[in-house]
Enzyme design. Structure first.
Site, PDB file in Angstrom:
ATOM      1  N   CYS A 149      -6.277   1.663  -0.125  1.00  0.00           N
ATOM      2  CA  CYS A 149      -5.078   0.901   0.227  1.00  0.00           C
ATOM      3  C   CYS A 149      -5.263  -0.585  -0.098  1.00  0.00           C
ATOM      4  O   CYS A 149      -5.350  -0.921  -1.274  1.00  0.00           O
ATOM      5  CB  CYS A 149      -4.710   1.175   1.683  1.00  0.00           C
ATOM      6  SG  CYS A 149      -2.973   0.872   1.983  1.00  0.00           S
ATOM      7  N   HIS A 160      -4.898   6.098   3.039  1.00  0.00           N
ATOM      8  CA  HIS A 160      -6.046   6.022   3.942  1.00  0.00           C
ATOM      9  C   HIS A 160      -6.655   7.417   4.097  1.00  0.00           C
ATOM     10  O   HIS A 160      -6.107   8.246   4.823  1.00  0.00           O
ATOM     11  CB  HIS A 160      -5.589   5.544   5.329  1.00  0.00           C
ATOM     12  CG  HIS A 160      -5.189   4.114   5.368  1.00  0.00           C
ATOM     13  ND1 HIS A 160      -5.985   3.123   5.880  1.00  0.00           N
ATOM     14  CD2 HIS A 160      -4.054   3.495   4.958  1.00  0.00           C
ATOM     15  CE1 HIS A 160      -5.379   1.960   5.790  1.00  0.00           C
ATOM     16  NE2 HIS A 160      -4.201   2.159   5.230  1.00  0.00           N
ATOM     17  N   GLU A 184      -9.412   7.936   5.583  1.00  0.00           N
ATOM     18  CA  GLU A 184     -10.305   7.861   6.757  1.00  0.00           C
ATOM     19  C   GLU A 184      -9.547   8.096   8.064  1.00  0.00           C
ATOM     20  O   GLU A 184     -10.158   8.100   9.122  1.00  0.00           O
ATOM     21  CB  GLU A 184     -11.018   6.498   6.777  1.00  0.00           C
ATOM     22  CG  GLU A 184     -10.216   5.316   7.293  1.00  0.00           C
ATOM     23  CD  GLU A 184      -9.121   4.814   6.346  1.00  0.00           C
ATOM     24  OE1 GLU A 184      -8.862   5.449   5.312  1.00  0.00           O
ATOM     25  OE2 GLU A 184      -8.493   3.783   6.677  1.00  0.00           O
TER      26      GLU A 184
END
Ligand code: GLN
Length: 195
Positions: free
Chosen positions: A78, A169, A171
């Protein structure tokens, strides 16, 4: 593999967690000297203008460029993808100028500021769960850059040798397979036999 997460601003703890789930050792990187002790670096999501400013202030621009040019893997997610690009649409100056691509910030417009979806990613056998938050898009890549996934006709994951970038993202879910891929890249770069 010791994987550093640049800890100037943004989603640091979440990447450290995903690296752990993927079998690596995640560490928050706050000082340029720490780059000597890691096998790969993740630049997290957050606000690219802020991350860029802080990187300049603390000497990370040169340090990360040297780290990457020495063959060490770097993964930008990002805002991290934005700071890795050689070209940004609009007036903004590039930051690290590492990946040969043009990036548009906040490319989804207000209606779709954030959403979750499943993405087909080259090298990952079933769709990856991805969270997009005010995400950038890769508008153009040179032939040095391999496109790993598209979302509605736009490039959202790309790789250039030991450099990896995602618009979204990876994560923020329990799907850590992109982190696994990055750990694999770090193993290859440090000459450790892939398992
Ligand atoms: N919109 C942010 C930027 O332009 C990126 C958002 C994110 O990292 N989730 O820097």
């Amino acid at each position: 593999m010791n994987i550093g997460v640049l800890a100037l601003q943004g989603a640091v703890a979440e990447h450290i967690r995903s690296i752990g789930l993927a079998g690596g050792q995640g560490v928050a990187v706050k000082k340029t000297e720490q780059l000597a002790d890691i096998d790969g670096l993740i630049i997290p999501g957050g606000e690219s203008t802020t991350i860029g400013k802080l990187m300049r202030k603390y000497g990370f621009i040169e340090a990360i460029r040297d780290f990457a040019n020495g063959g060490n893997p770097v993964f930008g997610t990002c805002a991290g993808l934005i700071v890795m690009a050689k070209r940004l649409e609009g007036a903004e100056e590039p930051h690290l100028s590492l990946m040969d691509m043009t990036v548009a910030r906040n490319a989804f417009g207000r209606q779709r500021e954030s959403f979750e979806t499943n993405l087909d990613v080259k090298g990952i056998d079933t769709p990856l769960r991805a969270v997009f938050i005010r995400a950038p898009l890769i508008k153009e890549v040179s032939d040095r850059v391999e496109v790993l996934s598209m979302y509605k006709g736009e490039i959202v994951t790309a790789r250039q040798d030991h450099l990896l970038a995602s618009s979204y993202h990876p994560e923020l879910t329990d799907d850590y397979r992109l982190h696994e891929l990055f750990i694999q890249m770090a193993k290859e770069a440090s000459g450790v036999k892939a398992d």
